[in-house]
Design a protein around this motif. Structure first.
Motif, PDB file in Angstrom:
ATOM      1  N   ALA A 175      17.354  22.963  25.883  1.00  0.00           N
ATOM      2  CA  ALA A 175      18.363  22.286  25.060  1.00  0.00           C
ATOM      3  C   ALA A 175      19.322  23.275  24.392  1.00  0.00           C
ATOM      4  O   ALA A 175      20.480  22.944  24.130  1.00  0.00           O
ATOM      5  CB  ALA A 175      17.695  21.416  24.011  1.00  0.00           C
ATOM      6  N   ARG A 176      18.865  24.488  24.117  1.00  0.00           N
ATOM      7  CA  ARG A 176      19.744  25.449  23.452  1.00  0.00           C
ATOM      8  C   ARG A 176      20.327  26.423  24.483  1.00  0.00           C
ATOM      9  O   ARG A 176      19.864  26.532  25.604  1.00  0.00           O
ATOM     10  CB  ARG A 176      18.977  26.216  22.371  1.00  0.00           C
ATOM     11  N   ALA A 177      21.397  27.086  24.082  1.00  0.00           N
ATOM     12  CA  ALA A 177      22.074  28.064  24.953  1.00  0.00           C
ATOM     13  C   ALA A 177      22.453  27.451  26.298  1.00  0.00           C
ATOM     14  O   ALA A 177      22.184  28.025  27.354  1.00  0.00           O
ATOM     15  CB  ALA A 177      21.191  29.301  25.135  1.00  0.00           C
ATOM     16  N   LYS A 178      23.098  26.293  26.241  1.00  0.00           N
ATOM     17  CA  LYS A 178      23.458  25.592  27.471  1.00  0.00           C
ATOM     18  C   LYS A 178      24.520  26.340  28.278  1.00  0.00           C
ATOM     19  O   LYS A 178      24.496  26.329  29.509  1.00  0.00           O
ATOM     20  CB  LYS A 178      23.949  24.183  27.138  1.00  0.00           C
ATOM     21  N   THR A 179      25.460  26.972  27.585  1.00  0.00           N
ATOM     22  CA  THR A 179      26.517  27.701  28.289  1.00  0.00           C
ATOM     23  C   THR A 179      25.936  28.818  29.146  1.00  0.00           C
ATOM     24  O   THR A 179      26.315  29.001  30.311  1.00  0.00           O
ATOM     25  CB  THR A 179      27.519  28.296  27.281  1.00  0.00           C
ATOM     26  N   LEU A 180      24.997  29.567  28.584  1.00  0.00           N
ATOM     27  CA  LEU A 180      24.352  30.642  29.330  1.00  0.00           C
ATOM     28  C   LEU A 180      23.577  30.084  30.516  1.00  0.00           C
ATOM     29  O   LEU A 180      23.614  30.651  31.615  1.00  0.00           O
ATOM     30  CB  LEU A 180      23.420  31.418  28.399  1.00  0.00           C
ATOM     31  N   ALA A 181      22.888  28.968  30.300  1.00  0.00           N
ATOM     32  CA  ALA A 181      22.104  28.356  31.374  1.00  0.00           C
ATOM     33  C   ALA A 181      22.998  27.948  32.538  1.00  0.00           C
ATOM     34  O   ALA A 181      22.699  28.233  33.708  1.00  0.00           O
ATOM     35  CB  ALA A 181      21.338  27.143  30.841  1.00  0.00           C
ATOM     36  N   VAL A 182      24.104  27.292  32.230  1.00  0.00           N
ATOM     37  CA  VAL A 182      25.031  26.857  33.287  1.00  0.00           C
ATOM     38  C   VAL A 182      25.596  28.066  34.033  1.00  0.00           C
ATOM     39  O   VAL A 182      25.724  28.060  35.264  1.00  0.00           O
ATOM     40  CB  VAL A 182      26.179  26.013  32.692  1.00  0.00           C
ATOM     41  N   ALA A 183      25.916  29.129  33.293  1.00  0.00           N
ATOM     42  CA  ALA A 183      26.527  30.308  33.897  1.00  0.00           C
ATOM     43  C   ALA A 183      25.581  31.003  34.878  1.00  0.00           C
ATOM     44  O   ALA A 183      25.946  31.262  36.037  1.00  0.00           O
ATOM     45  CB  ALA A 183      26.966  31.286  32.812  1.00  0.00           C
ATOM     46  N   VAL A 184      24.352  31.297  34.441  1.00  0.00           N
ATOM     47  CA  VAL A 184      23.442  32.052  35.318  1.00  0.00           C
ATOM     48  C   VAL A 184      22.982  31.200  36.507  1.00  0.00           C
ATOM     49  O   VAL A 184      22.837  31.704  37.631  1.00  0.00           O
ATOM     50  CB  VAL A 184      22.217  32.597  34.544  1.00  0.00           C
ATOM     51  N   LEU A 185      22.790  29.902  36.296  1.00  0.00           N
ATOM     52  CA  LEU A 185      22.354  29.032  37.397  1.00  0.00           C
ATOM     53  C   LEU A 185      23.496  28.761  38.379  1.00  0.00           C
ATOM     54  O   LEU A 185      23.245  28.557  39.577  1.00  0.00           O
ATOM     55  CB  LEU A 185      21.787  27.729  36.846  1.00  0.00           C
ATOM     56  N   SER A 186      24.739  28.773  37.913  1.00  0.00           N
ATOM     57  CA  SER A 186      25.878  28.632  38.824  1.00  0.00           C
ATOM     58  C   SER A 186      25.981  29.844  39.750  1.00  0.00           C
ATOM     59  O   SER A 186      26.280  29.712  40.943  1.00  0.00           O
ATOM     60  CB  SER A 186      27.176  28.471  38.026  1.00  0.00           C
ATOM     61  N   ILE A 187      25.725  31.023  39.196  1.00  0.00           N
ATOM     62  CA  ILE A 187      25.727  32.230  40.037  1.00  0.00           C
ATOM     63  C   ILE A 187      24.626  32.138  41.085  1.00  0.00           C
ATOM     64  O   ILE A 187      24.854  32.364  42.270  1.00  0.00           O
ATOM     65  CB  ILE A 187      25.537  33.489  39.161  1.00  0.00           C
ATOM     66  N   ARG A 188      23.414  31.775  40.636  1.00  0.00           N
ATOM     67  CA  ARG A 188      22.259  31.740  41.523  1.00  0.00           C
ATOM     68  C   ARG A 188      22.406  30.711  42.642  1.00  0.00           C
ATOM     69  O   ARG A 188      22.080  30.996  43.809  1.00  0.00           O
ATOM     70  CB  ARG A 188      21.018  31.416  40.673  1.00  0.00           C
ATOM     71  N   HIS A 189      22.922  29.530  42.327  1.00  0.00           N
ATOM     72  CA  HIS A 189      22.860  28.427  43.285  1.00  0.00           C
ATOM     73  C   HIS A 189      24.197  28.026  43.902  1.00  0.00           C
ATOM     74  O   HIS A 189      24.207  27.217  44.830  1.00  0.00           O
ATOM     75  CB  HIS A 189      22.211  27.203  42.625  1.00  0.00           C
ATOM     76  N   PHE A 190      25.307  28.568  43.406  1.00  0.00           N
ATOM     77  CA  PHE A 190      26.605  28.212  43.989  1.00  0.00           C
ATOM     78  C   PHE A 190      27.390  29.436  44.463  1.00  0.00           C
ATOM     79  O   PHE A 190      27.793  29.508  45.626  1.00  0.00           O
ATOM     80  CB  PHE A 190      27.437  27.418  42.981  1.00  0.00           C
ATOM     81  N   PHE A 191      27.578  30.396  43.578  1.00  0.00           N
ATOM     82  CA  PHE A 191      28.429  31.532  43.933  1.00  0.00           C
ATOM     83  C   PHE A 191      27.769  32.479  44.937  1.00  0.00           C
ATOM     84  O   PHE A 191      28.436  32.982  45.857  1.00  0.00           O
ATOM     85  CB  PHE A 191      28.854  32.291  42.672  1.00  0.00           C
ATOM     86  N   LEU A 192      26.466  32.745  44.797  1.00  0.00           N
ATOM     87  CA  LEU A 192      25.815  33.660  45.734  1.00  0.00           C
ATOM     88  C   LEU A 192      25.805  33.131  47.171  1.00  0.00           C
ATOM     89  O   LEU A 192      26.019  33.911  48.109  1.00  0.00           O
ATOM     90  CB  LEU A 192      24.396  33.995  45.261  1.00  0.00           C
ATOM     91  N   PRO A 193      25.561  31.833  47.422  1.00  0.00           N
ATOM     92  CA  PRO A 193      25.696  31.343  48.803  1.00  0.00           C
ATOM     93  C   PRO A 193      27.102  31.539  49.370  1.00  0.00           C
ATOM     94  O   PRO A 193      27.252  31.871  50.553  1.00  0.00           O
ATOM     95  CB  PRO A 193      25.344  29.853  48.670  1.00  0.00           C
ATOM     96  N   LEU A 194      28.130  31.377  48.532  1.00  0.00           N
ATOM     97  CA  LEU A 194      29.503  31.610  49.000  1.00  0.00           C
ATOM     98  C   LEU A 194      29.708  33.088  49.335  1.00  0.00           C
ATOM     99  O   LEU A 194      30.337  33.428  50.352  1.00  0.00           O
ATOM    100  CB  LEU A 194      30.504  31.172  47.930  1.00  0.00           C
TER     101      LEU A 194
END
Length: 303
Positions: free
Chosen positions: A214-233
């Motif tokens: 529930a806390r630090a949502k911005t950080l969570a979205v950022a690191v998980l976007s790298i892991r699951h969206f940007f790295l495959p690209l």
């Protein structure tokens, strides 16, 4: 190929591990011992066997190794640049970032090995074993370095004693020297490898936690976007740039979309950081793998 259907058996084992851990007497204390068994014995044996049983041409695999390392370095750079981006740094706690940046580039080896043979056969298993071997040292250094001031031991010592590195190095050495596993020993080693995959996947499910997301949502979205969206690209671009074969491209794309390592929260806890928050990220990453793997292997692979 229906990758979602292909991945279902592996993620169903993760779900089984979660349910068994939460709703039976086989609680987290039991699964911590299972994780240790897989990590220190079963898994290194599987890595050794995967590398030894097939002839390895390092020259032919050099492009894949180069692409894997480049992808890893890009992921590490993106993860640690988050606190320097003007539109993000005011929303990210540096202490939380130091502990959770590793989530963006580390990977769950249990799931990777379980998937490789299913999507690319024995050659895929060999190639991902090589990728794991060359990337684990890099990723572990990148994960430990920012938290090193809280460590009880030097990170060099921890890397040298890492069972995944030991298993891979032994397998590569044996392969290049022409060593093969004796016929009478193969059934035992094969069964150990099969046990490591099943137990490793269930242990990943048993370790899932949802509490602190529930806390630090911005950080969570950022690191998980790298892991699951940007790295495959990034992996898709590198596969084309390095001229990888069809099987190598499939393995690299699968590798790029794996959920993060379940040991991320263990490392954060051991070094004095908020392990519960990192455990929440690991849990969400495991669930996002159900989407990112079909995205990488189905959508991106078809481009």
């Amino acid at each position: 190929m229906n990758y979602a259907q292909l991945l279902f058996p592996d993620f169903s084992l993760i779900l089984c591990g979660y349910l068994v851990c939460r709703y039976t007497a086989l609680n987290r204390t039991v699964w911590e011992q299972v994780e240790a068994l897989v990590y220190y014995f079963l898994f290194p044996v599987l890595l050794f066997q995967s590398i030894v049983k097939s002839p390895l041409d390092l020259r032919a695999a050099s492009s894949l190794i180069g692409a894997g390392w480049t992808m890893g370095l890009v992921g590490i750079a993106m993860a640690y640049s988050l606190v320097h981006l003007p539109w993000l740094r005011t929303h990210i706690n540096r202490q939380d970032h130091a502990a959770s940046a590793q989530v963006a580039f580390r990977f769950n080896s249990f799931i990777g090995l379980a998937l490789a043979e299913r999507i690319a056969g024995p050659q895929g298993l060999l190639l991902i074993a090589v990728l794991i071997g060359v990337c684990v040292p890099l990723f572990n250094v990148a994960a430990v370095w920012p938290m090193a001031r809280h460590a009880q031991r030097g990170f060099v010592r921890e890397l040298v004693r890492n069972p995944l590195i030991i298993g891979t190095a032994a397998g590569l050495t044996a392969n290049l020297l022409g060593f093969s596993i004796p016929v009478w020993l193969e059934p035992t080693v094969t069964r150990i490898g099969a046990a490591s995959l099943a137990l490793g996947l269930m242990a990943a499910g048993a370790g899932m936690q949802f509490g602190a997301l529930a806390r630090a949502k911005t950080l969570a979205v950022a690191v998980l976007s790298i892991r699951h969206f940007f790295l495959p690209l990034v992996a898709l671009g590198l596969a084309r740039g390095f001229g990888l074969t069809e099987v190598q491209t499939t393995v690299l794309l699968a590798f790029s979309a794996l959920p993060t390592a379940s040991s991320c929260y263990v490392l954060a806890n051991r070094m004095g950081y908020d392990g519960s928050y990192v455990a929440g990220l690991v849990t969400l990453s495991t669930l996002l793998g159900v989407v990112s793997l079909p995205f990488a292997l189905g959508v991106l692979r078809a481009l």
